[in-house]
Design a protein around this motif. Structure first.
Motif, PDB file in Angstrom:
ATOM      1  N   ALA A  77       0.457  -1.053   0.315  1.00  0.00           N
ATOM      2  CA  ALA A  77      -0.052   0.115   0.080  1.00  0.00           C
ATOM      3  C   ALA A  77       1.004   1.351  -0.127  1.00  0.00           C
ATOM      4  N   LYS A 107     -10.821  -7.178   1.770  1.00  0.00           N
ATOM      5  CA  LYS A 107     -11.210  -5.999   1.443  1.00  0.00           C
ATOM      6  C   LYS A 107      -9.320  -5.260   1.935  1.00  0.00           C
ATOM      7  N   THR A 128      -9.085  -2.342  -1.138  1.00  0.00           N
ATOM      8  CA  THR A 128      -8.148  -0.999  -0.448  1.00  0.00           C
ATOM      9  C   THR A 128      -7.128  -0.652  -1.194  1.00  0.00           C
TER      10      THR A 128
END
Length: 286
Positions: free
Chosen positions: A60, A88, A92
């Motif tokens: 991320a 999830k 994201t």
């Protein structure tokens, strides 16, 4: 065949600043199309007490620090995270990256790698036997797609996964979801690849064995009525900074064997301008 070539930087025994440097440089080198991390919670080589970053958290951060590269974890251990939580997390990262995620997934570490096995006991994680791990992998693949696309909450009553009111929001940028890459070589895993995967990654660089496994995957696809050509074949190629010729020869051998998605494994420490070196000395000379 024109291969798609990327890099993998193991997020272990290295500093975050070094990983960030390599990824941001690679983001400016158009010949490098994708970049990957691995998914381990403790080192699997070198100092057993050395640093190892959690793969999806790091991904991320690197997604936010890059603009062009496709990116992923090669491959996520399905033993580490509950499937709905993983869906999830992946959604994201796809949103953070603007739709650049390739969803790498596998059954988990092989039991014959002691350095990998210890991370389960160290983190209180279950270590299922291989048949159960592969069966759970299949359930996860189906659930990821459903959570990424379903417009209403739903219940799941699977063999291993039970959910009530499952729902994914936000959805991934990519529709119906990020391409799914499954890694593995065992026959059971290849059956899951045939059913669910957009890309298949052979774990390692043994082109001869990978070719045989690829033929087996072709057979499994045919048995279920799927075109084998619908699954891109991927292979990891170790990079030798002092012998670019050997790296090129290995890559050419893989391309000739039908592997059109190549991942160049960069050993640490990373030389300055390593991404440009990879493009000039390996990719552009294939």
């Amino acid at each position: 065949m024109t291969p798609s070539v990327g890099i993998i930087t193991a997020p272990s025994q290295v500093a975050y600043a070094d990983l960030l440097r390599v990824w941001q440089e690679a983001d400016t080198v158009e010949e490098i199309e994708h970049a990957w991390l691995f998914d381990h919670l403790l080192p699997i080589s070198g100092d057993p007490l050395g640093p190892t970053f959690e793969g999806w958290t790091l991904l991320a951060a690197l997604a936010a620090a890059t603009e062009r590269l496709r990116l992923g974890v090669l491959v996520t251990s399905n033993r580490f995270r509950p499937p709905a939580v993983l869906a999830k997390i992946a959604a994201t990262v796809d949103v953070v990256s603007g739709g650049r995620l390739d969803m790498g997934l596998g059954a988990g570490s092989r039991p014959d790698v002691p350095m990998a096995r210890r991370e389960y006991e160290a983190h209180g994680l279950p270590y299922w036997d291989s048949p159960e791990a592969v069966a759970r992998l299949s359930e996860t693949c189906a659930l990821l797609r459903r959570l990424w696309t379903a417009d209403e909450p739903f219940d799941v009553h699977g063999e291993y996964v039970q959910l009530t009111g499952a729902y994914g929001s936000p959805k991934p940028v990519q529709r119906p979801g990020p391409p799914l890459m499954i890694g593995g070589r065992a026959g059971r895993t290849l059956r899951v690849v045939a059913e669910h995967a957009d890309l298949w990654n052979y774990p390692g660089g043994d082109v001869e064995d990978a070719s045989g496994r690829s033929a087996l995957l072709d057979r499994y696809c045919t048995e279920i009525g799927r075109d084998p050509a619908a699954i891109t074949r991927s292979l990891v190629i170790p990079v030798a900074y002092d012998d670019a010729g050997a790296t090129r020869d290995h890559a050419r051998h893989a391309i000739d064997a039908g592997f059109s998605h190549l991942v160049l494994s960069l050993p640490a420490p990373y030389p300055e301008k390593v991404a440009r070196w990879v493009a000039d000395e390996v990719i552009n000379r294939l």
